[in-house]
Design a protein around this motif. Structure first.
Motif, mmCIF file in Angstrom:
data_model
loop_
_atom_site.group_PDB
_atom_site.id
_atom_site.type_symbol
_atom_site.label_atom_id
_atom_site.label_comp_id
_atom_site.label_asym_id
_atom_site.label_seq_id
_atom_site.Cartn_x
_atom_site.Cartn_y
_atom_site.Cartn_z
ATOM 1 N N ARG A 158 0.838 -1.190 0.000
ATOM 2 C CA ARG A 158 0.000 0.000 0.000
ATOM 3 C C ARG A 158 0.879 1.248 0.000
ATOM 4 O O ARG A 158 1.796 1.377 0.819
ATOM 5 C CB ARG A 158 -0.905 0.005 1.233
ATOM 6 C CG ARG A 158 -1.760 1.256 1.364
ATOM 7 C CD ARG A 158 -2.695 1.141 2.554
ATOM 8 N NE ARG A 158 -3.357 2.416 2.842
ATOM 9 C CZ ARG A 158 -4.274 2.576 3.792
ATOM 10 N NH1 ARG A 158 -4.633 1.539 4.542
ATOM 11 N NH2 ARG A 158 -4.822 3.755 3.998
ATOM 12 N N GLY A 159 0.583 2.178 -0.909
ATOM 13 C CA GLY A 159 1.328 3.423 -0.993
ATOM 14 C C GLY A 159 0.619 4.562 -0.302
ATOM 15 O O GLY A 159 -0.543 4.453 0.127
ATOM 16 N N ASN A 160 1.296 5.692 -0.218
ATOM 17 C CA ASN A 160 0.750 6.853 0.494
ATOM 18 C C ASN A 160 -0.446 7.495 -0.205
ATOM 19 O O ASN A 160 -1.168 8.281 0.395
ATOM 20 C CB ASN A 160 1.847 7.912 0.684
ATOM 21 C CG ASN A 160 2.894 7.470 1.693
ATOM 22 O OD1 ASN A 160 2.637 6.589 2.506
ATOM 23 N ND2 ASN A 160 4.077 8.064 1.624
ATOM 24 N N GLU A 163 -6.094 6.398 0.541
ATOM 25 C CA GLU A 163 -6.606 7.061 1.741
ATOM 26 C C GLU A 163 -7.357 6.094 2.654
ATOM 27 O O GLU A 163 -7.896 5.077 2.212
ATOM 28 C CB GLU A 163 -7.542 8.218 1.343
ATOM 29 C CG GLU A 163 -6.833 9.362 0.643
ATOM 30 C CD GLU A 163 -7.751 10.529 0.375
ATOM 31 O OE1 GLU A 163 -8.976 10.388 0.614
ATOM 32 O OE2 GLU A 163 -7.260 11.580 -0.058
ATOM 33 N N GLU A 164 -7.367 6.437 3.939
ATOM 34 C CA GLU A 164 -8.114 5.656 4.921
ATOM 35 C C GLU A 164 -9.610 5.654 4.571
ATOM 36 O O GLU A 164 -10.151 6.649 4.104
ATOM 37 C CB GLU A 164 -7.924 6.242 6.323
ATOM 38 C CG GLU A 164 -6.527 6.058 6.898
ATOM 39 C CD GLU A 164 -6.216 4.598 7.156
ATOM 40 O OE1 GLU A 164 -7.163 3.809 7.380
ATOM 41 O OE2 GLU A 164 -5.019 4.229 7.114
ATOM 42 N N THR A 212 6.222 9.477 -4.927
ATOM 43 C CA THR A 212 5.126 9.690 -3.978
ATOM 44 C C THR A 212 5.570 9.465 -2.536
ATOM 45 O O THR A 212 5.382 10.319 -1.671
ATOM 46 C CB THR A 212 3.948 8.750 -4.294
ATOM 47 O OG1 THR A 212 3.462 9.017 -5.604
ATOM 48 C CG2 THR A 212 2.809 8.956 -3.300
ATOM 49 N N ASP A 213 6.178 8.297 -2.289
ATOM 50 C CA ASP A 213 6.458 7.903 -0.905
ATOM 51 C C ASP A 213 7.758 8.471 -0.362
ATOM 52 O O ASP A 213 7.866 8.731 0.839
ATOM 53 C CB ASP A 213 6.489 6.371 -0.800
ATOM 54 C CG ASP A 213 5.118 5.746 -1.052
ATOM 55 O OD1 ASP A 213 4.136 6.502 -1.145
ATOM 56 O OD2 ASP A 213 5.032 4.504 -1.153
ATOM 57 N N LYS A 216 7.622 12.897 -2.012
ATOM 58 C CA LYS A 216 6.393 13.683 -1.807
ATOM 59 C C LYS A 216 6.136 14.663 -2.958
ATOM 60 O O LYS A 216 5.670 15.777 -2.764
ATOM 61 C CB LYS A 216 6.463 14.455 -0.475
ATOM 62 C CG LYS A 216 6.847 13.616 0.725
ATOM 63 C CD LYS A 216 5.804 12.550 1.026
ATOM 64 C CE LYS A 216 6.070 11.840 2.358
ATOM 65 N NZ LYS A 216 7.260 10.971 2.349
#
Length: 555
Positions: A158-160, A163-164, A212-213, A216
């Motif tokens: 799972r990447g950043n 979303e939750e 991304t991770d 940013k």
């Protein structure tokens, strides 16, 4: 659905994963015709000797059923075999009414064949059309699950960008046929399943995850996760990737074409008109490009080592020889193509081609200079296939997409580190194409003198090029480890511009002869600048002739 004779086996679907005779039967009867009907299968034109299921991965489904991810090997009379990913699920006739989707919604291209398993009749389908499979795949990524398999492990990362609260979203298969398969979740995430597999991780996934991770960087579709097949005695193999979806109106090639319309309509009136917001957009794209490369520049620091795959590297002798060999081979092929097709070119293209061929010694000298010239600038991972079509225009900004690299390069070559100026060269060439294609292929300019049209096109291009380049370099400040100084920037940019334009030349000769003048003009522009470097360095080689620009004169 291509089969008419259903397959009947004693094995149940839930036990089929370890039933090698079942997969062998399937690969000899049903799969060859089905796979050859699929858009993602690249071996249609090759003479095939057969298919075999090399590996079967099991994915549990939410209702207790299973789907299988097959690693299918395609063999040919010539060349090495290829591996493809084919997910399969079984829809038993007696349970069709309990499915969370309608069987009628499975398109013909997703129907593999009828089978009878343990006296249960049903249909084998490409599992991407099974809503249960899509849910299981996305949920595994959301939970970062690890699924041990008889041959290695399926790792769901799972990447950043995920979303939750988004574990269970409605999903659909995008109808676009391509070399991969695409699914969307909640119209918020985009899952790409790679069909043709390579014996290492996919460069696109590596790049998007890093940006991304680790860095940013916000101006790409954020990395949501990946599916990787890990093995003990071989490199990891990427099976899929999730990214955030990006609302956009069009890509930057189309947007630039729109901006060029005003310019185009003014040209016959002998007016030179560029709207101010065109420069604003070009400057913004220059900055975003520079920010992307800054994000990819991650030198190691105490207690924070950089992944070696992304650590900056110098211009080594091995790298130079790799680039030189590739370029010299490219040049030889392009010279041969030009000679064979010279009489098919229009007069303007013939003049440009002649100047290019007459400049061969100058280009050879330039390559020799690159082989020995001290270079202190650094190399990093780059986009690798950067042009206006790879940039989405949002309402007020840009999003950069498609980090797979050069389509004709091997996966290993796509991971080679270059100067970021290689990406810059790709975008500069794209702007040159945009204006040239617009002016030379429009009815509004049919009656204009080609030489006049070329001068007008050049003026637009040079203004846009310099605007983009200045905005790009302003991001870095001076000095910056990626670029020692302006002299090295100019020299390296010419290397990559020349390589790019010479590469483009082959496609245009083969497929669009009327466009050959576009890359040829790009080559001549580079040669002019090479000549300036040669004169400013004061080390011109006496026996190498100067650029024969007089050959371009028509009056």
């Amino acid at each position: 659905m291509l089969t008419t004779q259903p397959i009947s086996l004693l094995s149940s679907w839930i036990d089929a994963g370890s039933n090698n005779p079942f997969w062998e039967t399937l690969s000899q009867t049903v799969l060859p015709s089905y796979v050859n009907s699929c858009r993602w299968f690249a071996g249609k034109a090759r003479q095939q000797t057969g298919f075999s299921v090399k590996t079967v991965h099991t994915l549990p489904l939410p209702d207790g059923d299973v789907a299988y991810l097959l690693i299918l090997e395609a063999r040919y009379t010539d060349g090495i075999p290829e591996n493809y990913l084919l997910p399969i699920s079984f829809l038993a006739d007696h349970t069709a009414h309990t499915l969370p989707f309608r069987l009628a919604d499975v398109p013909e291209k997703g129907r593999i064949g009828d089978v009878t398993l343990a006296k249960q009749t049903g249909l084998l389908i490409d599992a991407i059309y099974d809503e249960r499979f899509r849910e299981a795949l996305f949920s595994a990524i959301y939970q970062s699950r690890t699924l041990p398999q008889p041959d290695g492990t399926l790792m769901f990362h799972r990447g950043n960008g995920l979303e939750e609260g988004d574990e269970r979203l409605s999903s659909r298969v995008l109808p676009v046929d391509s070399s991969n398969s695409a699914m969307t979740f909640g119209d918020k995430y985009f899952l790409k399943l790679y069909r043709k597999l390579f014996q290492e991780t996919n460069p696109e996934v590596d790049m998007v995850a890093f940006l991304t991770d680790e860095s940013k960087f916000d101006h790409i579709p954020a990395f949501g996760g990946s599916i990787v097949w890990q093995g003990e005695h071989r490199p990891d193999i990427t099976l899929g990737m999730v990214q955030r979806m990006v609302p956009n109106d069009k890509d930057s090639w189309m947007q630039t074409g729109d901006y060029l319309n005003d310019f185009l309509y003014a040209v016959p009136q002998r007016l030179f008109a560029i709207r101010e917001d065109v420069f604003d957009k070009v400057e913004l794209l220059g900055r975003r490009t520079g920010e992307m490369h800054c994000a990819l520049y991650k030198p190691s620091r105490p207690n924070a080592p950089t992944d070696p795959a992304f650590a900056p590297e110098p211009f080594t002798d091995d790298y130079r020889e790799f680039l030189i060999k590739r370029f010299e081979d490219l040049l030889d092929r392009r010279y041969a193509l030009l000679i064979d097709n010279y009489t098919k070119l229009d007069i303007q293209a013939q003049r440009l081609a002649w100047v290019f061929m007459e400049a061969k010694e100058m280009i050879d000298t330039f390559i020799d200079d690159f082989r020995t010239r001290p270079i202190e600038s650094l190399r990093v991972r780059i986009h690798g296939d950067y042009h206006l079509g790879q940039v989405l225009a949002t309402e007020n900004d840009f999003v950069i997409i498609d980090f797979e690299g050069e389509p004709e390069s091997s996966i290993t070559e796509r991971k080679i580190k270059h100067s970021p100026l290689k990406d810059v060269a790709g975008m500069i060439r794209s702007y040159h194409y945009a204006v040239s294609a617009k002016l030379f292929n429009s009815t509004e300019t049919d009656a204009l003198d080609p030489d006049h049209l070329q001068r007008v096109s050049d003026r637009w291009f040079y203004l846009i090029r310099d605007t983009f380049l200045n905005a790009y370099l302003d991001v870095f400040g001076a000095p910056h480890p990626l670029f020692k100084n302006n002299s090295e920037i100019n020299f390296l940019l010419l290397i990559y511009l020349l390589e790019k334009a010479v590469y483009e030349l082959g496609y245009e000769i083969s497929y669009r002869p009327s466009w050959v003048k576009i890359p040829l003009k790009g080559i001549i522009d580079v040669i002019r600048d090479i000549e300036k470097i040669r004169l400013s360095d004061g080390n011109s080689v006496p026996h190498v002739a100067m650029l024969q620009t007089n050959l371009l004169q028509t009056k």
